[in-house]
Structures are given as C-alpha cells and as structure tokens.
Design an enzyme around this catalytic site. Structure first.
Site, PDB file in Angstrom:
ATOM      1  N   LYS A   5      11.406  -8.401  -5.528  1.00  0.00           N
ATOM      2  CA  LYS A   5      10.400  -8.514  -6.586  1.00  0.00           C
ATOM      3  C   LYS A   5      11.056  -9.012  -7.865  1.00  0.00           C
ATOM      4  CE  LYS A   5       6.272  -6.096  -8.082  1.00  0.00           C
ATOM      5  NZ  LYS A   5       5.470  -4.865  -7.940  1.00  0.00           N
ATOM      6  N   ASP A  52      -0.019  -5.295   2.469  1.00  0.00           N
ATOM      7  CA  ASP A  52      -0.977  -4.226   2.720  1.00  0.00           C
ATOM      8  C   ASP A  52      -2.404  -4.619   2.365  1.00  0.00           C
ATOM      9  OD1 ASP A  52      -0.386  -4.306   0.037  1.00  0.00           O
ATOM     10  OD2 ASP A  52       0.240  -2.220  -0.128  1.00  0.00           O
ATOM     11  N   ILE A  53      -2.639  -5.012   1.107  1.00  0.00           N
ATOM     12  CA  ILE A  53      -3.999  -5.308   0.661  1.00  0.00           C
ATOM     13  C   ILE A  53      -4.044  -6.698   0.038  1.00  0.00           C
ATOM     14  CG2 ILE A  53      -5.903  -4.588  -0.838  1.00  0.00           C
ATOM     15  CD1 ILE A  53      -4.832  -1.779  -0.756  1.00  0.00           C
ATOM     16  N   LEU A  54      -5.061  -7.441   0.377  1.00  0.00           N
ATOM     17  CA  LEU A  54      -5.247  -8.783  -0.155  1.00  0.00           C
ATOM     18  C   LEU A  54      -6.448  -8.767  -1.095  1.00  0.00           C
ATOM     19  CD1 LEU A  54      -3.844 -11.515   0.338  1.00  0.00           C
ATOM     20  CD2 LEU A  54      -5.609 -12.024   2.026  1.00  0.00           C
ATOM     21  N   ILE A  55      -6.176  -8.871  -2.411  1.00  0.00           N
ATOM     22  CA  ILE A  55      -7.261  -8.879  -3.395  1.00  0.00           C
ATOM     23  C   ILE A  55      -7.433 -10.285  -3.959  1.00  0.00           C
ATOM     24  CG2 ILE A  55      -8.114  -7.930  -5.575  1.00  0.00           C
ATOM     25  CD1 ILE A  55      -6.653  -5.359  -4.946  1.00  0.00           C
ATOM     26  N   SER A  56      -6.458 -10.750  -4.726  1.00  0.00           N
ATOM     27  CA  SER A  56      -6.512 -12.117  -5.231  1.00  0.00           C
ATOM     28  C   SER A  56      -5.612 -13.055  -4.435  1.00  0.00           C
ATOM     29  CB  SER A  56      -6.084 -12.143  -6.702  1.00  0.00           C
ATOM     30  OG  SER A  56      -4.706 -11.815  -6.826  1.00  0.00           O
ATOM     31  N   LYS A 114      -5.297  27.316  26.437  1.00  0.00           N
ATOM     32  CA  LYS A 114      -5.740  27.725  25.089  1.00  0.00           C
ATOM     33  C   LYS A 114      -4.567  28.354  24.336  1.00  0.00           C
ATOM     34  CE  LYS A 114     -10.190  26.874  25.857  1.00  0.00           C
ATOM     35  NZ  LYS A 114     -10.083  26.486  27.281  1.00  0.00           N
ATOM     36  N   LYS A 127      -2.471 -13.387  -5.089  1.00  0.00           N
ATOM     37  CA  LYS A 127      -1.415 -13.862  -5.989  1.00  0.00           C
ATOM     38  C   LYS A 127      -0.031 -13.354  -5.583  1.00  0.00           C
ATOM     39  CE  LYS A 127      -0.186 -13.887 -10.928  1.00  0.00           C
ATOM     40  NZ  LYS A 127       1.033 -13.067 -10.876  1.00  0.00           N
TER      41      LYS A 127
END
Length: 478
Positions: free
Chosen positions: A375, A401-405, A96, A407
């Site tokens: 980019k 990271d994130i797949l939305i459309s 502890k 594009k």
C-alpha cells in the site's frame, strides 16, 4: 469417503431419505426370537431389521442409551450391531453427548474405535464441546436443536415463539462447522417449525424425529424441510414398524410414499408455491447459508457510514470479522475458489490490507504462489513495491474483498503491471454494483464477484433477517 458423500451415495443407491433407529429396547422387541438370553435375542432382532432394510434406507441410527442400559453386554451388542451394518451405509450414533470434559476422549472412541460416521450432540456447552468431534476428517455431528416433548417447550421457545431459543441454537451452530461436517437434529410434528429451521439453515442436513406422533403429514414435512436441491432431509422409519414381521414390505411402502411426495414437491420448482410463516422454501440463493451467516455475525450493519471512497451509505459491510470464524472463512474461500479455478494465472495477489488473509488462504488451497502490492513503499529495507517472488511476464489473478468504486483494486493492479506482470482478472467477494464492473472492463479488466449487494439484500429480506425499511435502505443504493 466422508460422511456427506457416503450419505448422498446411499440416498442415490437406495433412492431413499429414510433412516432406521437400531434401538435394542426389550419392550419393543416382537415375540418369536428363541435364542438363549435377552442379548442374543436382541441381536437377532437388530440383524433382522438390518437385513430387511439395507436396500431401502440411507442411514442407521443406533441410540447409545439403550445399549448402555444393558451394561457391559450391551456395549458388546453395540459392537456386533455396528459390524452387521453394510459398509456403504453411514452410521449415526445417537449419543446426545453433552459432557465437555469427556468430549475429546469420547470423540476418539466413537470415530476411531467404533468407526461410526456421525454422532448427535447436545448444544448447551457450545462450540468448545463440539469442536473435538469436528477434527476427524470425514466425520460429522448432528446438533440437537429441538425436541418434541412438551416439557421442553418453555425452554426451547424462550423468550417468545417469534424468537425462540431453538432458532438461536440453529444460527449459532452454523458457525461451528461446514455443511459437510455439521447437521441438525429436529424433533417435531409441526412442519412450520422445520420450515423456520430450513430458512435459517438452507444448506444443512436436517435429521427429523418424532414426526409420526400426530399421524401422517409427510407431504407437509417434506415441503418444509427439503432444501433447494430437493434433499437434505432425513426421515425416520416409525419405531412401531420395526416390530412387524413384514418389515421389508412396510418400509418399501413408506419409501415409495416419501419418494412420491418428494417428486410432487419438486415438479414445480420454478414457482415459490410453498410458504410457511412468510418464508419461501424454493428458489433459494445457492449461497444463502453463507449470506445468513455473514449477517448473523455482524458483517452487515445499518447506520450512516462513510466508505473508503468518501461516499456515505446507510449500511456498512465489515468482512474482517470473517477471519476470526474458521468455519465461515473456509466457506468464503471455497466460494472464491470456485471462480478462480475457471481462470488461468500463475500467481494470486491480494490487495492490502483487507484481502491479504483471503489471498493467503486461496494460495494454500490452490497450491499457487502469492504476491501482493504494498500500500505504501517502506523508506528502509528493500523498498519493494511488490512483496513475494515473481517473474515479469507472468499472469496474476487479483483478489479483493469489496468492490465499491473499483479505485483501490485498480491501483493495486496497476502496481503489479508496472512490475511487468499481466493482470486480466479481478475476483472480489462482494460487488456493490453501481456500474463498477463496467468501469473495470473499461480499464481492461474482467471482474468476477461471489455475491452482489442486491443478492445479499434479497436473501436477507426473504429469510426475514431484515425488515422492509432495511431492505429499502440497501436497495436504494444499488
């Protein structure tokens, strides 16, 4: 061998979730030990306990305070007791420990000189106190998140029973170390408390204590605390049992009782028949611990947010916070890695800018070269479209990271292909669904995702993190 593997090995070998507290308490020592002096008699007793239980338990837990109370000879007793424990059974030092100023030197002592496998720590000083104990490969720490003594109730259940401080400790401590590094110590006789902790920390080892204070409710304790794999819960052998002459027989009987109860609970894992406080304890998502941590650090937010695609969603997922949390980032990388190791490629590529840290981490874990498409192309210098070394004809796995459309990731993949590289596989952390994987396939790519938005939604709602209105807000966007 690390603590986690050593513990699981002992559990499997001895078919036991039981652990024994090796506490040299003179008041608990039975009569009949005739060695000269209290220290030799205590050592004889502790060695008897070990010899009678070594084939029936998965861990030993000596309480440091008992040894310290005996002075210098007590620390010598601890050394001799540790030496008597079989090497394949892990040792959890119940210290502890709570002093930030001595944490670094104490961690070095217990892990390199005493060679224990894990230690219990007080959480009040926060991550700064715990961190020195987590830098030792293969070692682990158990964070005390709740005790059973009545006097602690006002603190541990502050400000309300619905949102108690002990659960805040659980949620916060999960960001300090991986499930293999950091477990939880819980003292209670109430199964519903263990159930709430299990719901908030589905992947953590829970070491229980004081569960026998109000009689035998082991079936309810197991139902509340076992994880989705039917383990992850350590059960103490009652202290008064350690004074019995027929100790081996008593522990074997308890071992059989626990295993029988565990077997009965695991018989029907296809249905969610065990509930506490509206929390389902079966069929948990394999990445539930990861999903809950994402929510707890603010990666999932509610409100009207404009996405990169121009669409307006009633929520926003911000994964950039992950890179500031090393423990969580490590879990995310591990989840990506499990997918990538099933694929064939020569290099890994990240899509600027969000997935560049992820691609870097994966390149290190996989020992694989990394590149990335810019980019925008600089008007000076090399004016390269692709950064990093590569050879035309090589195959590249793209991570985002994130797949939305789809594009932005497909635009990045096209830049790689324009340089003569082959791109077949795209791996993302979160798939927002809405048919985006079909769009990838139509464009010649295979898509993979660690999580989908519906999995996140259902997990958060089942665990009580979001209410029905938030659940519907997420669900209607699928």
């Amino acid at each position: 061998m690390n603590f986690f593997d050593k513990l699981n090995g002992a559990i499997a070998q001895n078919q036991s979730l039981l652990f024994v507290g090796l506490d040299p308490n003179p008041e608990m020592m039975p009569v009949g030990y005739e060695a000269q002096g209290i220290i030799p008699r205590l050592l004889d007793w502790l060695q008897f306990i070990i010899s009678e239980t070594a084939d029936k338990v998965c861990a030993y837990k000596p309480t440091l305070g008992f040894y310290e109370s005996l002075g210098v000879s007590g620390l010598e007793l601890l050394h001799n007791t540790l030496a008597a424990i079989p090497s394949h059974i892990p040792i959890i030092l119940d210290a502890k420990h709570s002093d930030l100023n001595t944490s670094t030197i104490f961690a070095r002592t217990v892990f390199t000189e005493w060679n224990v496998d894990a230690i219990t720590l007080n959480s009040y000083a926060g991550q700064d106190h715990v961190a020195p104990f987590l830098v030792y490969p293969g070692k682990a720490a158990f964070i005390l998140c709740r005790t059973s003594n009545l006097g602690a109730h006002k603190l541990q259940h502050y400000p309300t029973d619905e949102s108690p401080f002990y659960l805040q400790i659980v949620k916060e401590s999960r960001t300090w170390g991986t499930p293999e590094q950091l477990g939880l110590e819980v003292g209670t006789t109430k199964p519903e408390i263990i159930a709430r902790i299990r719901a908030d920390a589905p992947e953590r080892i829970i070491m229980t204590r004081s569960i026998w204070a109000e009689g035998n409710n082991i079936n309810q304790i197991l139902a509340a605390g076992l994880n989705k794999n039917g383990d992850g819960l350590l059960i103490p052998v009652p202290q008064d049992m350690l004074s019995r002459e027929d100790l081996s027989k008593q522990v074997q009987s308890l071992q059989e009782e626990v295993n029988q109860a565990k077997a009965e609970i695991n018989l029907d894992v296809s249905s969610c028949s065990i509930w506490f406080s509206n929390i389902c304890l079966l069929n948990q998502h394999p990445q539930q611990d990861l999903i809950l941590q994402l929510y707890d650090i603010g990666c999932v937010m509610f409100g009207n947010y404009v996405q990169a695609s121009g669409a307006v969603f009633p929520y926003y997922i911000d994964l950039r916070k992950i890179i500031s949390n090393p423990q969580l980032f490590n879990q995310v990388l591990k989840a990506y890695e499990e997918i990538l190791r099933t694929l064939k490629f020569d290099r890994v590529a990240g899509i600027p800018y969000g997935s560049l840290p992820t691609a870097t981490g994966l390149a290190l874990r996989l020992q694989c070269p990394m590149i990335f498409p810019r980019k925008e192309v600089k008007a000076h210098g090399t004016r390269r479209v692709i950064e990093g070394e590569f050879h035309p004809g090589e195959t590249v796995a793209v991570v985002d990271d994130i797949l939305i459309s789809g594009k932005s990731v497909m635009e990045g993949a096209e830049k790689l292909k324009s340089a003569g590289l082959n791109v077949e596989d795209i791996v993302v952390f979160i798939n927002h669904e809405q048919g985006v994987m079909d769009r990838l396939q139509e464009n010649g790519y295979r898509g993979y995702a660690v999580l989908t938005i519906s999995e996140i939604t259902e997990t958060l709602y089942t665990a009580g993190r979001i209410d029905r209105e938030q659940f519907l807000a997420l669900s209607t966007e699928e």
